[in-house]
Enzyme design. Structure first.
Site: not given
Ligand code: PEP
Ligand code: MG
Length: 618
Positions: A330, A366, A473, A496-497, A507, A544
């Site tokens: 990141r 990324r 995502e 996550n997103d 989140r 991821c």
């Molecule tokens: C996600 O959204 O799962 C991700 C890996 O990206 P970030 O957590 O950086 O938004």
């Molecule tokens: Mg994300």
């Protein structure tokens, strides 16, 4: 007209403080969200205090109205904060509620039509003072009056004066929105306590100094949580009532796995916590033995285990964990806590040592995922600010970069130059927040153009340009994964997103954390759809998001066809342990069973049941 008498509210607040001081402190346990495992024992360091007094400032006569409006906005924000604290009181132990409720009421009154606010307003008008200067002067004047009162209880007077200053500080904090917080003053071994720690704040924390972090705000898979896990700092977020209950210097035991904090711990709690520190250390030694063992299932299927990286300080942890590469670098860290933007050369200087340290192991960089909860005033100047009412749905990730192509160009150029120094194929490039195939196509056009320009300039680039992948995502991207697959070279599923956007649950918001559930069948179905779209085209696909680092979810992910997981480095040993105990056939059968379910609770039951089986088998 009130002159020299302190307000009722001010007196009330002082009386509460007196009672609190008179009472013997008892252990208070408050539950929050378990975010980063580990035990911390140490004194509280409360950072909700403003970092410094705002500098004195005068204003022009023409600015009086605007200044009064600023004050009104800060009062409104402060009232909201106090009301929020009050709403959360219900979750505190009764004794703490008894103490805090009247204090918060007194605060709320002081933020109404009190002498403090009236006086500050007057000072803006007649003294032509900036709102923060007016508030500070008025608070000092009130405090002086309180301290000069004829009362034998001098300690009580001091505390009452302190309450007024406390409210003035809250107002100042809201007025100045001091951009960068410094954590240099945190004493070694202290537990940091704050209303909120932003991802940018987390990037400044030194795990060697800070024993733990506890905050009022925050969710389990927000970026702050991810950063804290990455740094290995035990943390509990979303602890309602924390900042009112904890005082600087109070002793605290924080259990990052259970999600609890104990203030003023008893001797028994302290003894237990010290014992747990030893348990964690032994567990780490045991897991370290897995480092050199291959990540392979019992039936010989290889599963690639990569690390997510948020800040360069994690590099040694990544090496120690035995990661096979970096599955998600990141790059937001580069843009945090600074007032200018890193140019191409500055970015080369940042990426090159990471790529070198990985010595040819794969690394997926990324491009900047700006926006949503990652957008903070305190981060970088020069990146367009969100004006959207819903920043998470606004100009985030690739959307922002395509709108500001010079940012994308500089980042692509830096990555390509670094890739030119690495073995062919070692570097890959990942696009965040893709929702339509056209975004990948447009980004690739910029990518190719930048590569041509660099080649003309004589830069050494890889023969074949690094692969360009898309994060999956959002539900839109997942459901259009077959179309996006035609434009992208690989997928990285960001659970996550994906969970946040699918379930409409922020989140990072503690209030809705109970609804944030990556095991919701809607999330799993989207993951399955996207994975299958990739597998049909034999396109690499990884997970991821935080799901990828949860050993209990490994059977399900392998069963869905995932063979590459990227996670917080510290999670790798446990995930490897799970991989090494599993049979792919069992996983596939298990995943089929899970995907037949529609009830998230039932899915959790199945996952927990299987995980227990894994432990028994292992
Ligand atoms: C996600 O959204 O799962 C991700 C890996 O990206 P970030 O957590 O950086 O938004
Ligand atoms: Mg994300």
């Amino acid at each position: 007209m009130k002159t020299d008498k302190p307000d009722k509210a001010e007196a009330k607040g002082g009386a509460v403080a007196d009672r609190r001081a008179a009472r013997r402190v008892k252990e208070t346990v408050i539950r929050g969200i378990a975010v980063s495992p580990g035990i911390a024992i140490g004194p509280v360091f409360d950072t909700t205090e403003p970092p410094a007094e705002a500098p004195r400032r005068s204003i022009a006569e023409t600015a009086v109205d605007a200044e009064k409006q600023r004050l009104a906005a800060a009062v409104a924000a402060s009232r909201k904060q106090v009301a929020k604290l009050k709403m959360r009181l219900g979750v505190l132990p009764e004794e703490a509620q008894e103490e805090l409720e009247p204090l918060l009421d007194a605060y709320a009154m002081m933020l109404g039509d009190s002498r403090l606010i009236r006086g500050a307003r007057k000072r803006i008008e007649s003294g032509l003072l900036a709102a923060e200067t007016a508030v500070a002067d008025e608070a000092d004047a009130i405090a002086d009056v309180i301290l000069a009162a004829k009362d034998d209880d001098k300690a009580g007077l001091r505390r009452r004066a302190g309450e007024v200053r406390e409210i003035a500080r809250r107002l100042t904090r809201n007025l100045t929105q001091n951009p960068f917080r410094s954590f240099k003053d945190v004493p070694e071994g202290a537990i940091l306590v704050a209303e909120e720690v932003t991802p940018a704040d987390a990037a400044l924390l030194d795990p060697a100094r800070i024993a733990g972090v506890a905050t009022e705000e925050g969710g389990a898979d927000g970026h702050t949580a991810i950063m804290l896990r990455a740094l290995g700092i035990p943390a509990v977020l979303g602890v309602h009532g924390l900042t009112e209950a904890a005082r600087r210097g109070d002793q605290m035991v924080l259990d990052g796995a259970a999600g609890t904090i104990a203030l003023h711990p008893t001797a028994a709690t302290l003894a237990w916590a010290k014992d747990q520190v030893g348990v964690y250390a032994r567990e780490r030694t045991k897991l370290a033995k897995l480092r050199r063992l291959p990540s392979i299932t019992t039936d010989g299927e290889e599963v690639e285990l990569l690390a997510n990286m948020e800040i360069p300080a994690e590099l040694p942890l990544i090496a120690q964990a035995g990661a096979q590469g970096i599955g998600l670098l990141r790059t937001e860290f580069l843009f945090m806590n600074r007032e200018d933007l890193p140019d191409e050369d500055a970015q080369v200087a940042a990426y090159a040592p990471i790529v070198e340290a990985m010595a040819g192991d794969p690394i997926t960089i990324r491009v900047l995922d700006w926006g949503g909860e990652k957008e903070m005033e305190a981060l970088a100047a020069g990146v367009p600010s969100q004006t959207s009412a819903n920043p998470a749905l606004g100009l985030r990730g690739i959307r922002m970069l395509l709108k500001r192509p010079e940012l994308l160009e500089a980042q692509f150029a830096a990555i390509l130059r670094v890739a030119g120094r690495a073995p062919e194929g070692a570097v890959r490039v990942l696009l965040p927040m893709v929702t339509i195939p056209a975004e990948v196509k447009a980004a690739r056009e910029v990518y190719d153009r930048v590569a041509r320009r660099l080649r003309r300039r004589g830069e050494k680039l890889p023969e074949k340009l690094p692969e360009l992948g898309a994060m999956i995502e959002t539900p839109g991207a997942a459901l259009a994964a077959d179309a996006i697959a035609l434009e992208a070279d690989f997928f990285a599923i960001g659970t996550n997103d994906l969970a946040m956007y699918t379930l409409a649950v922020d989140r990072g918001d503690a209030e809705v954390a109970h609804l944030y559930d990556p095991l919701h069948p809607a999330v799993l179905r989207l993951m399955q759809f996207a994975t299958e779209a990739a597998l049909r085209l034999r396109m690499p696909v990884s997970v991821c998001g935080e799901m990828g680092g949860n050993p209990r979810l490994v059977p399900l992910l392998l069963g869905l066809g995932i063979r590459c997981l990227s996670m917080n480095a510290s999670a790798i040993p446990r995930v490897k342990q799970a991989v090494r105990s599993l049979d792919i056939g069992d996983c596939a059968r298990f995943a089929r069973r899970v995907m037949e379910q529609s009830d998230p609770a039932r899915i959790r039951e199945l996952v927990d049941g299987f995980a227990t089986g894994v432990t028994e088998r292992g």
